[in-house]
Write an enzyme that holds these catalytic residues in place. Structure first.
Site, PDB file in Angstrom:
ATOM      1  N   TYR A  93     -27.679 -11.911 109.007  1.00 25.11           N
ATOM      2  CA  TYR A  93     -27.837  -9.926 109.331  1.00 25.11           C
ATOM      3  C   TYR A  93     -26.554  -9.431 110.577  1.00 25.11           C
ATOM      4  O   TYR A  93     -25.812 -10.135 110.973  1.00 25.11           O
ATOM      5  CB  TYR A  93     -28.814 -10.628 110.700  1.00 25.11           C
ATOM      6  CG  TYR A  93     -30.365 -11.151 109.330  1.00 25.11           C
ATOM      7  CD1 TYR A  93     -30.441 -10.344 107.951  1.00 25.11           C
ATOM      8  CD2 TYR A  93     -30.655 -12.085 109.731  1.00 25.11           C
ATOM      9  CE1 TYR A  93     -31.822 -10.443 107.484  1.00 25.11           C
ATOM     10  CE2 TYR A  93     -31.491 -12.391 109.427  1.00 25.11           C
ATOM     11  CZ  TYR A  93     -32.238 -12.404 108.113  1.00 25.11           C
ATOM     12  OH  TYR A  93     -33.529 -12.950 108.043  1.00 25.11           O
ATOM     13  N   ASP A 148     -25.336 -13.333 103.347  1.00 26.94           N
ATOM     14  CA  ASP A 148     -24.732 -13.037 103.821  1.00 26.94           C
ATOM     15  C   ASP A 148     -25.665 -13.235 105.576  1.00 26.94           C
ATOM     16  O   ASP A 148     -26.920 -13.061 105.758  1.00 26.94           O
ATOM     17  CB  ASP A 148     -24.561 -11.730 104.136  1.00 26.94           C
ATOM     18  CG  ASP A 148     -22.902 -10.949 103.803  1.00 26.94           C
ATOM     19  OD1 ASP A 148     -22.238 -11.746 103.602  1.00 26.94           O
ATOM     20  OD2 ASP A 148     -23.114  -9.961 103.199  1.00 26.94           O
ATOM     21  N   HIS A 167     -36.277 -12.771  95.225  1.00 22.70           N
ATOM     22  CA  HIS A 167     -35.368 -12.966  96.253  1.00 22.70           C
ATOM     23  C   HIS A 167     -36.305 -12.331  97.410  1.00 22.70           C
ATOM     24  O   HIS A 167     -37.817 -11.075  97.107  1.00 22.70           O
ATOM     25  CB  HIS A 167     -34.968 -11.460  96.138  1.00 22.70           C
ATOM     26  CG  HIS A 167     -33.604 -12.661  98.203  1.00 22.70           C
ATOM     27  ND1 HIS A 167     -34.488 -11.284  98.815  1.00 22.70           N
ATOM     28  CD2 HIS A 167     -32.748 -12.785  98.190  1.00 22.70           C
ATOM     29  CE1 HIS A 167     -33.969 -11.553 100.147  1.00 22.70           C
ATOM     30  NE2 HIS A 167     -33.021 -12.483  99.181  1.00 22.70           N
ATOM     31  N   PHE A 225     -31.979 -15.869 107.290  1.00 27.47           N
ATOM     32  CA  PHE A 225     -32.988 -15.797 107.221  1.00 27.47           C
ATOM     33  C   PHE A 225     -33.672 -15.348 108.342  1.00 27.47           C
ATOM     34  O   PHE A 225     -34.371 -15.407 108.368  1.00 27.47           O
ATOM     35  CB  PHE A 225     -33.938 -16.412 106.428  1.00 27.47           C
ATOM     36  CG  PHE A 225     -33.855 -16.389 104.824  1.00 27.47           C
ATOM     37  CD1 PHE A 225     -33.215 -15.103 104.122  1.00 27.47           C
ATOM     38  CD2 PHE A 225     -33.078 -16.970 104.006  1.00 27.47           C
ATOM     39  CE1 PHE A 225     -33.649 -14.301 102.760  1.00 27.47           C
ATOM     40  CE2 PHE A 225     -32.726 -16.531 102.173  1.00 27.47           C
ATOM     41  CZ  PHE A 225     -33.046 -15.690 101.782  1.00 27.47           C
TER      42      PHE A 225
END
Length: 221
Positions: free
Chosen positions: A67, A65, A187, A78
């Protein structure tokens, strides 16, 4: 939502934009941006595509997704713009790079310089409502981004796919491992990293070694 995407991608996936599901998705996104605060800014929804032309793709990093906090999302998974504090997952990415290959921890959290080198920074869902993680999931974005991954897999060779966390690992079924390299690990989020599933994966070193073995230039991480 007006779809304006880099011409190299238009050539490869343009027919997708004419499919009924995508038209429904575009209507949803258009309404969402009109009625609530959403991220990234509308002009950056397809930034991953615009900053990394199809022919330049060497590495794919998959996020889930965008931020959902103010000023964070810039259309690259990221990544955050210059001057924005680094989210926890990005902090751990930079720490692993420093530990792995010695690149000093950077001041800026923007990964645009990766994209310019052929790192395709794709979120599975390209939009989100402010402060509501996952709010635009299951509206059609995943169908679209799965098709993008399959197109890269089928039309290119020697791509490194970095799949971090359970969600990203599920995408391995879309990738032809006979002609691409998949590197998977936990992750980089603190929950996973602090339990030993992220640090020490050496993905950045291994990625560059693979690229060099195929005669491609390594990524300056």
């Amino acid at each position: 939502m007006h779809v304006k995407i880099h011409q190299s991608w238009e050539k490869e996936i343009g027919e997708v934009f004419l499919m009924p599901y995508f038209k429904n998705l575009a209507d949803f996104v258009r309404d969402a941006y009109k009625t609530s605060r959403c991220y990234p800014p509308a002009k950056l929804i397809f930034a991953a595509f615009d900053s990394c032309p199809f022919e330049d793709v060497k590495v794919v990093i998959l996020g889930q997704d965008p931020y959902h906090g103010p000023g964070q999302a810039e259309g690259l998974c990221f990544s955050v713009p210059d001057g924005i504090s680094h989210p926890p997952s990005l902090v751990n990415i930079f720490k692993e790079i420093e530990n792995d290959i010695g690149t000093p921890y950077p001041i800026s959290g923007s990964l645009v310089h990766w994209a310019k080198q052929g790192v395709f920074l794709l979120n599975a869902t390209l939009t989100v409502q402010a402060h509501q993680a996952g709010s635009h999931q299951k509206k059609g974005w995943e169908t679209f981004t799965d098709q993008v991954i399959q197109t890269i897999s089928s039309k290119k060779e020697g791509i490194v796919f970095l799949l971090w966390g359970g969600f990203a690992k599920q995408k391995s079924k879309l990738i032809d491992t006979s002609k691409h390299l998949i590197l998977s690990s936990g992750h980089p989020s603190p929950l996973s990293a602090n339990r030993g599933y992220w640090f020490g994966n050496k993905h950045f070193r291994r990625c560059n070694e693979y690229l060099k073995s195929r005669g491609a230039s390594p990524i300056n991480w």
